[in-house]
Design a protein around this motif. Structure first.
Motif, PDB file in Angstrom:
ATOM      1  N   TYR B 535      -0.399   3.468 -66.733  1.00 33.67           N
ATOM      2  CA  TYR B 535      -0.682   2.086 -67.106  1.00 33.67           C
ATOM      3  C   TYR B 535      -0.283   1.075 -66.045  1.00 33.67           C
ATOM      4  N   ILE B 536       0.524   1.507 -65.109  1.00 33.36           N
ATOM      5  CA  ILE B 536       1.063   0.549 -64.153  1.00 33.36           C
ATOM      6  C   ILE B 536      -0.044  -0.096 -63.322  1.00 33.36           C
ATOM      7  N   GLU B 538      -3.157  -0.727 -64.201  1.00 33.02           N
ATOM      8  CA  GLU B 538      -3.822  -1.730 -65.031  1.00 33.02           C
ATOM      9  C   GLU B 538      -2.979  -3.001 -65.123  1.00 33.02           C
ATOM     10  N   ILE B 539      -1.700  -2.784 -65.337  1.00 33.09           N
ATOM     11  CA  ILE B 539      -0.810  -3.929 -65.533  1.00 33.09           C
ATOM     12  C   ILE B 539      -0.721  -4.771 -64.270  1.00 33.09           C
ATOM     13  N   ARG B 541      -2.917  -5.103 -61.943  1.00 32.46           N
ATOM     14  CA  ARG B 541      -4.161  -5.848 -61.720  1.00 32.46           C
ATOM     15  C   ARG B 541      -4.236  -7.058 -62.651  1.00 32.46           C
ATOM     16  N   ALA B 542      -3.869  -6.852 -63.923  1.00 29.23           N
ATOM     17  CA  ALA B 542      -3.924  -7.958 -64.878  1.00 29.23           C
ATOM     18  C   ALA B 542      -2.968  -9.079 -64.464  1.00 29.23           C
ATOM     19  N   CYS B 543      -1.764  -8.692 -64.048  1.00 30.77           N
ATOM     20  CA  CYS B 543      -0.788  -9.704 -63.649  1.00 30.77           C
ATOM     21  C   CYS B 543      -1.256 -10.442 -62.406  1.00 30.77           C
ATOM     22  N   ALA B 545      -4.338 -11.068 -61.678  1.00 35.54           N
ATOM     23  CA  ALA B 545      -5.356 -12.024 -62.108  1.00 35.54           C
ATOM     24  C   ALA B 545      -4.714 -13.255 -62.763  1.00 35.54           C
ATOM     25  N   LEU B 546      -3.624 -13.042 -63.471  1.00 32.20           N
ATOM     26  CA  LEU B 546      -3.002 -14.145 -64.211  1.00 32.20           C
ATOM     27  C   LEU B 546      -2.096 -14.992 -63.333  1.00 32.20           C
ATOM     28  N   THR B 547      -1.377 -14.369 -62.405  1.00 35.05           N
ATOM     29  CA  THR B 547      -0.377 -15.126 -61.651  1.00 35.05           C
ATOM     30  C   THR B 547      -0.633 -15.154 -60.163  1.00 35.05           C
ATOM     31  N   THR B 549       0.117 -12.760 -58.145  1.00 30.94           N
ATOM     32  CA  THR B 549       1.059 -11.901 -57.421  1.00 30.94           C
ATOM     33  C   THR B 549       0.294 -10.757 -56.768  1.00 30.94           C
ATOM     34  N   GLU B 553       2.134  -4.976 -54.216  1.00 29.06           N
ATOM     35  CA  GLU B 553       3.590  -5.181 -54.261  1.00 29.06           C
ATOM     36  C   GLU B 553       4.113  -4.916 -55.662  1.00 29.06           C
ATOM     37  N   LEU B 554       3.382  -5.465 -56.638  1.00 35.26           N
ATOM     38  CA  LEU B 554       3.789  -5.308 -58.029  1.00 35.26           C
ATOM     39  C   LEU B 554       3.696  -3.846 -58.446  1.00 35.26           C
ATOM     40  N   ALA B 557       6.559  -1.926 -57.053  1.00 34.69           N
ATOM     41  CA  ALA B 557       7.819  -2.255 -57.733  1.00 34.69           C
ATOM     42  C   ALA B 557       7.893  -1.547 -59.080  1.00 34.69           C
ATOM     43  N   LEU B 558       6.754  -1.561 -59.782  1.00 32.10           N
ATOM     44  CA  LEU B 558       6.753  -0.934 -61.110  1.00 32.10           C
ATOM     45  C   LEU B 558       6.846   0.582 -61.006  1.00 32.10           C
TER      46      LEU B 558
END
Lengths: 388, 648
Positions: B535-536, B538-539, B541-543, B545-547, B549, B553-554, B557-558
C-alpha cells in the motif's frame, strides 16, 4: 453540473446566485484545505519516522448521543485511530487517502461524481499485485463516509452525490442550478429531488404551500398527485422511496427551517414506517454527524395508526401478521431513548404489538380508491390527529 | 464309497508305507505364502529383501560399510497383465564372502543359518529366506541359483550353481568352478547371488523400489544401487559426469546428499560413514521363556547342576534367586538346591521350578544387545530419502516385553515437497528392515493413530492417522521382534511396545509442533510486511497529489518504516514471548532436529555427508562398455543441494 455557467447566466436573481457561488468557492477551499491537512499530517510523521495515522470518528450506535434539548441525534466524540502499520487498517488507510486525492481532484475541476463514480475513479490494480484498490462499491462508500466525518465535511462538500431518489410536487417554485422549476407543473412524474439540495444548488422561490405531506413511497404519492391533493390542500407532496435519502431529508429540513412549513408524514403502520419517521425527526445513527442539517424535530406522524383498523372499519384482509423480526424491531425502537419517554409512541407501538399485525398505507384503498386523499388525510389534518 | 469297497481295508502296515518324513523344504514348497511368496509380485520383493538383509547382516558382522547392488533384468515380459513374467535378480555385495564348504548349506537348505539359535539383534531371524527364494526360482523356472562368492581377495572367486532337492532338503551342485569374473568391490571380497524366477515388476507402495528406499533410510551407512528392468539396458558410461556434484568436496559448504536417479540406475548414497554398533548376543531372560522351552533347555543343557544351568542358560538369574526358586520347588519328599543334579529333576519338579522362577523378582535383561539406528543416523537417512523441510528424530531408552529387551525409535519429516492433503505416510522398520505389508495390523501404525497429533498443529481425523505433509518413521530394535506371522510383515501389539512407540512419537511431535507454530508466526510477520509494502506506493502517490511532497522521498521514508516496524515486531515477539525466542534458538541448536530452508540445512549430520562425498564411487562402471550416449533427463533427478548452517 455546469456551475460556472450559472454565474455567467444573466438572471433576475443575480445577487443570490453570486453569493451562492462565492459561498461554494469558500467551502471548496475549506474542504481542499482539510484534505491537504490530512495528507500533510501523514507526510510529516512519515518523514520524521513517526507512525502515520489519522483519526476517524466512530459511526456506530455506541457513539450516537441523544440530545434531548435539541431533539436530535448527535455523534459522540469517540474516534478510532487509523494506522498504516496495522494489519487490519492498512488497506483502509490507503483507500482513505486514495479517495482524498480523488475528491481534491473533483474540487479542483469543479465537478461532482456519484458514489458509484467515486468507486470507479479510485479503482485500479495496485502495482505489482493482483489486488484491486476497492473490491466493491460498498467498500468505497464506507470510506467516503469515513472521510466526511474525519475532515468534518459533508458529502455535498466533497462533491459526491448519491443516486437520486424521491419526488416532489406542489405549490412551490424552486431554482435548481439556475433553472426555474415550477413544481405545480410537473405532470404525473413530479420533480426528482436531487441528491444535493444545498442552498448553492437549490433556492426556493414563491413558496405558497402551507405544509408538506411526506409519504413513504412512490405508489401512494401517485395517488395523491393524481387526485391533485396538493392543489386542494395547498401543500407540497414529497416521497422518499422508503427510507428517505439525504437529498429528500435536506429538502424537507430546509422547507421546515427556512419557510416554517410543518412536515407531516404518512407512513406504513409497521416498525420500518416508524423508523422512517424517527430518521426524519431526529436523524439517523449513521449520519448522526449531519443531524443538525437534516433532522426535523417538529415532524408529525399522521398515520397509518394502529387504531385505524377499527377507526376506519377496515376488513380483515388488510392485516399483515407481524413476524418475529418485526416484533423484535418494534421493541428495539420502543427502547430507543428518543422514543422511551414519549407516551404516545409507547402506546402506538404497544397497540400495534397487541394487534399482532401491520398495515400499509395502501390498505385504505379497500375502502375506496380515493379514501386516503379525500377522507382519511383531510379528516386527520383537520382534527390535528397526529403524534410526534 | 464304491472305491472303498473294492479296495482292501487299509492296515497299519499299508498306512505305514505311505507315512514318511516331510522335509521342511517340501512343506514350504507347498506353503510358500507363509514365507512371503504368495504372488509373483511379492515373490520378487521377498527374494530381494532376503538377499539384501543377508548382505547387510554379513557386511556389518565383518565390519564392512555395505555397498550393495540390486539388479533386475526382464528375461520375458509378462504375457498379460495377470500373468507373471520371467526375471533375473542379481544382488551383489562387498561383504566378507562365504567359504566354499558353507555355500550349499546357506543357499541350498532351508532353516540353516546362524541366526535362529541365538538371541541377537539381526535382520533375519529364522534363516529360511534366501534358500526359499532360490527354491522358488527353481520351482517356477527350473533354473538353479547362481552364486559367485569371493571370500579371499587374493584368490579367485567361486562360481557355483545350486539346485535344491526339495524332498531331501538337500542342495545339489550342478556347476562348481573357480572364476576370475567377479565384480570389483571396495573390499576385494563379496558375494553375488543371481536367481531367475517368475515374477512381476511394479512400482508403488509395496514395490522393490519402496523397499530399497526405506532400507536406505534405516541404513544410512549402506550404499545401495538399484537397477530396475527399464534401466538395466541403459548405458552407464556417463555416470561419471552425473556424479560430479557429489565428489566436489568443498570444505566450506555442507551439502545434502540425496537419493539420485540416473539414466541407468537409482542410487541411494551412503550418508553416514559409520557402522552400527556391534550387538551382544544374550541368553534368554526367564520371563520370556515358556514352560515347554524351559523343559527343552533342561534336556539339552550341558550343565550338570541347577546352579550352573540357571547361570549359563539364562540371564539375570543370580545365586540368590536360584536359592529362592529351588527352595520353593522343594517338597517334603525331595529337597532341591543349586547343587541338585538336573538329571534327577522330573517334569513335575521342573514345572515347579519354572513357576517359581516366573514369580521371582528379576532384573530386566541387559540392553547392550540392542543397536538402535540412532538419532543422527535416522536424520541422515530421512534427509536422504524424504524431501521435506523439517526433520526430527527420537530414540527411546530400552524397555522390555516378555523378557525380551527392545528399543523404539521414531522420526518425523514435515513439509517441503510432501503432499499436504493426504494421510501421513508411515514407514515401519523392525531391526532396520522395512515392513511393507499389513500396515493396519502393525503395532507401530496403531501407535500413530493413538497419538493425538492435533496437539502438534496437525489435523487428524477421528481414529485415523494425521493428515498433512508428514512422513513418520518407526523402528523397533529387539533381539526378538514379535511378528504377527512368519512372513514378518507386522509387529504384534504388545502394550509395552505400543507405549514406547507412542512416547517416541510424542517426543517427535512436540518438536514438530514447536516448529509449525514458529513457522506460522514467521509467515504472519512476512505477510504483514507484504501488506504494508503493497500500500505504500499508493499512499505516497496520493499524498503527493494532495500536498506536493516528493513521491519517491515519501515512498522511501515509509518503506524504511515498514521494514523497521516488521523488524521491531520480530524483536518484540522475541522479547515478549520468550517462548518464541527460546524455541527459535533451541530448535535450531538441538541435535535431533534438522531444518531445511531453500536448500539450506542446520547441523552436524552434514559432517557425515561430507565424508561420504569424498568416498569414491564404485569402479564397476569401467568394466562395462564405453559407448557415448546423450544423458537422459530423468524423472526424479535430484542431485545435491547447497546448504548452509542455520544460525541459532
Amino acid at each position: 453540473m455546469a456551475k460556472k455557467k450559472t454565474t455567467k447566466k444573466p438572471s433576475g436573481k443575480k445577487r443570490t446566485k453570486k453569493s451562492a457561488a462565492s459561498s461554494r468557492k469558500e467551502r471548496d477551499a475549506k474542504t481542499a484545505k482539510s484534505l491537504e491537512g490530512l495528507a500533510e499530517g501523514i507526510v510529516k510523521s512519515a518523514l520524521s519516522g513517526r507512525e502515520p495515522k489519522m483519526d476517524v470518528p466512530t459511526r456506530s450506535a455506541g457513539n450516537t448521543k441523544w440530545n434531548k434539548s435539541k431533539g436530535i441525534l448527535q455523534m459522540g466524540s469517540a474516534a478510532q485511530e487509523r494506522q498504516l502499520f496495522n494489519m487490519g487498517q492498512a488497506r483502509k488507510f490507503m483507500q482513505t487517502l486514495l479517495h482524498g486525492q480523488g475528491i481534491s481532484n473533483l474540487i479542483e475541476q469543479e465537478k461532482t461524481l456519484s458514489l458509484r463514480g467515486m468507486y470507479y475513479s479510485g479503482l485500479h490494480t495496485i502495482q505489482g499485485t493482483k489486488e484491486k484498490t476497492f473490491n466493491d462499491q460498498t467498500e468505497s462508500d464506507g470510506i467516503l463516509e469515513d472521510l466526511e466525518v474525519s475532515i468534518g465535511a459533508l458529502r455535498e462538500e466533497l462533491h459526491v452525490f448519491a443516486k437520486k431518489r424521491g419526488t416532489m410536487v406542489g405549490n412551490i417554485t424552486i431554482i435548481d442550478s439556475g433553472d426555474t422549476i415550477d413544481c405545480r407543473r410537473m405532470g404525473s412524474g413530479g420533480y426528482a429531488i436531487p441528491s444535493i439540495c444545498e442552498p448553492d444548488v437549490i433556492q426556493f422561490e414563491n413558496v405558497e404551500a402551507d405544509f408538506v405531506l411526506h409519504v413513504e413511497k412512490d405508489t401512494v404519492w401517485q395517488r395523491f398527485n393524481e387526485d391533485k391533493f396538493w392543489k386542494t390542500h395547498n401543500c407540497i407532496l414529497t416521497e422518499g422511496s422508503g427510507q428517505p435519502p439525504r437529498g429528500v431529508r435536506r429538502m424537507l429540513h430546509r422547507l421546515n427551517k427556512e419557510h416554517g412549513l410543518p412536515i407531516i408524514c404518512l407512513l406504513d403502520c409497521d416498525p420500518w414506517g416508524h423508523y422512517i419517521y424517527s430518521v426524519i425527526k431526529q436523524g439517523s445513527i449513521s449520519l448522526a454527524f449531519e443531524s443538525e442539517r437534516l433532522a426535523i424535530p417538529e415532524a408529525k406522524f399522521l398515520g397509518i395508526r394502529a387504531k385505524d383498523y377499527e377507526a376506519c372499519g377496515l376488513s380483515d384482509d388488510v392485516k399483515i401478521d407481524l413476524n418475529d423480526r418485526d416484533k423484535t424491531r418494534a421493541k428495539q425502537i420502543a427502547e430507543y431513548p428518543w422514543f422511551a419517554d414519549r407516551k404516545q409512541w409507547q402506546k402506538e407501538i404497544n397497540t400495534m404489538l397487541r394487534n399482532g399485525f401491520k398495515m400499509e398505507v395502501e390498505s385504505l384503498i379497500t375502502k375506496d380508491i380515493s379514501y386516503v386523499t379525500e377522507t382519511y388525510v383531510p379528516e386527520r389534518l383537520k382534527a390535528e390527529d397526529w403524534i410526534s | 464309497m464304491a472305491k472303498k469297497k473294492s479296495k482292501p481295508r487299509a492296515t497299519a502296515e499299508s498306512m505305514a508305507s505311505k507315512q514318511r518324513e516331510i522335509s521342511v523344504s517340501e512343506f514350504f514348497a507347498k506353503n510358500r505364502h507363509l514365507l512371503g511368496f504368495d504372488n509373483p509380485r511379492k515373490a520378487l520383493l521377498t527374494t530381494i529383501k532376503e538377499a539384501v538383509d543377508n548382505a547387510l547382516d554379513a557386511c556389518e558382522e565383518a565390519e564392512i560399510l555395505p555397498d550393495i547392488e540390486v539388479k533386475i533384468e526382464e528375461l520375458e515380459a509378462p504375457p498379460s497383465p495377470t500373468k507373471p513374467g520371467r526375471y533375473k535378480v542379481t544382488i551383489t555385495d562387498n561383504g566378507p564372502g562365504i567359504v566354499r564348504r558353507q555355500v550349499e548349506n546357506i543357499f541350498g537348505k532351508l532353516l540353516y543359518g546362524s541366526k535362529f539359535h541365538r538371541l541377537k539383534m539381526s535382520r533375519g531371524q529364522q534363516g529360511i529366506g534366501i534358500s526359499a527364494a532360490g527354491m522358488y526360482g527353481l520351482m517356477t523356472t527350473g533354473k538353479p541359483m547362481v552364486i559367485h562368492t569371493k571370500p579371499n581377495k587374493k584368490k579367485a572367486a567361486h562360481h557355483i550353481e545350486l539346485a535344491m532337492d526339495t524332498s531331501k532338503n538337500q542342495p545339489e551342485v550342478t556347476i562348481d568352478v573357480e572364476t576370475d569374473d567377479f565384480p570389483e568391490t571396495s573390499t576385494g571380497t563379496g558375494t553375488m547371488v543371481a536367481i531367475i524366477l517368475e515374477a512381476r515388476f511394479q512400482r508403488g507402495k509395496t514395490s522393490v523400489e519402496a523397499y530399497l528406499e526405506q532400507t536406505a533410510i534405516a541404513n544410512p551407512h549402506a550404499k545401495i544401487t538399484f537397477i530396475p528392468p527399464d534401466k538395466a539396458s541403459e548405458d552407464p558410461t556417463l555416470e561419471a559426469d552425473e556424479q560430479a556434484p557429489e565428489s566436489n568436496g568443498d570444505e566450506e559448504s555442507s551439502e545434502i546428499v540425496r537419493t539420485a536417479e540416473y539414466a541407468d540406475r537409482i542410487e541411494y548414497p551412503r550418508t553416514i560413514a559409520e557402522l552400527p554398533t556391534e550387538t551382544e548376543e544374550i541368553k534368554p531372560h526367564p520371563y520370556g521363556v515358556e514352560l515347554g522351552n524351559f523343559l527343552r533347555l533342561l534336556k539339552v543343557t550341558d550343565e550338570k547342576q541347577l546352579a550352573g544351568f540357571f547361570k549359563n542358560e539364562f540371564c539375570r538369574v543370580p545365586p540368590s534367586v536360584v536359592k529362592e526358586v529351588t527352595k520353593k520347588a522343594s517338597s517334603s519328599k525331595k529337597t532341591i538346591t543349586g547343587q541338585t543334579y538336573i538329571s534327577t529333576i522330573d517334569n513335575a519338579a521342573a514345572e515347579k521350578l519354572y513357576k517359581a522362577l516366573q514369580d521371582s523378582k528379576l532384573r530386566s535383561p541387559p540392553t547392550d544387545c540392542l543397536a538402535p539406528i540412532g538419532v543422527r543416523q535416522m536424520l541422515a537417512g530421512m534427509l536422504k530419502g524424504v524431501q521435506a523441510e523439517f526433520y526430527t528424530a527420537s530414540t527411546r531408552n530400552p524397555a522390555v516385553y516378555r523378557g525380551n529387551p527392545f528399543q523404539i525409535e521414531a522420526a518425523v519429516a514435515y513439509g517441503g515437497d510432501l503432499p499436504g492433503d493426504q494421510q501421513a505416510r508411515v514407514i515401519r522398520f523392525a531391526n532396520r528392515v522395512p515392513l511393507l505389508y499389513q500396515q493396519s495390523a502393525c503395532c507401530s501404525f496403531k501407535s500413530v493413530v493413538d497419538t493425538s497429533w492435533r496437539n502438534y498443529n496437525m489435523s487428524q481425523p477421528r481414529g485415523g492417522s494425521p493428515v498433512g505433509p508428514l512422513v513418520i518413521m518407526i523402528h523397533m530394535a529387539s533381539v526378538w521382534v514379535p511378528f504377527t506371522s512368519e512372513s514378518k510383515e507386522a509387529i504384534a501389539d504388545y502394550d509395552e511396545i505400543r507405549k514406547e512407540m507412542k512416547l517416541a512419537l510424542q517426543d517427535c511431535g512436540r518438536k514438530l509442533g514447536q516448529y509449525i507454530r514458529r513457522r506460522q508466526k514467521m509467515k504472519r510477520e512476512g505477510e504483514r510486511r507484504d501488506v504494508f509494502e503493497r500500500y505504500i506506493g499508493e499512499i505516497s502517490r496520493a499524498c503527493n497529489a494532495l500536498t506536493g511532497t516528493d513521491t519517491k522521498e515519501l515512498y522511501e521514508a515509509l518503506m524504511k518504516q515498514a521494514k523497521r516496524r516488521t523488524e521491531i515486531a520480530d524483536a518484540q515477539l522475541d522479547e515478549e514471548g520468550k517462548f518464541i525466542k527460546d524455541e527459535h534458538g533451541k530448535l535450531a541448536k538441538e541435535e535431533d532436529v534438522i531444518i531445511v530452508q531453500n536448500g539450506a540445512v542446520a547441523n552436524e549430520v552434514q559432517d557425515a555427508a561430507k565424508q561420504e562425498a569424498v568416498a569414491k564411487p564404485s569402479k564397476r562402471s569401467t568394466k562395462k562398455s564405453a559407448k557415448k550416449k546423450v544423458v537422459k533427463k530423468v524423472r526424479k533427478k535430484k542431485t545435491t543441494e547447497k546448504a548452509s548452517l542455520f544460525e541459532g
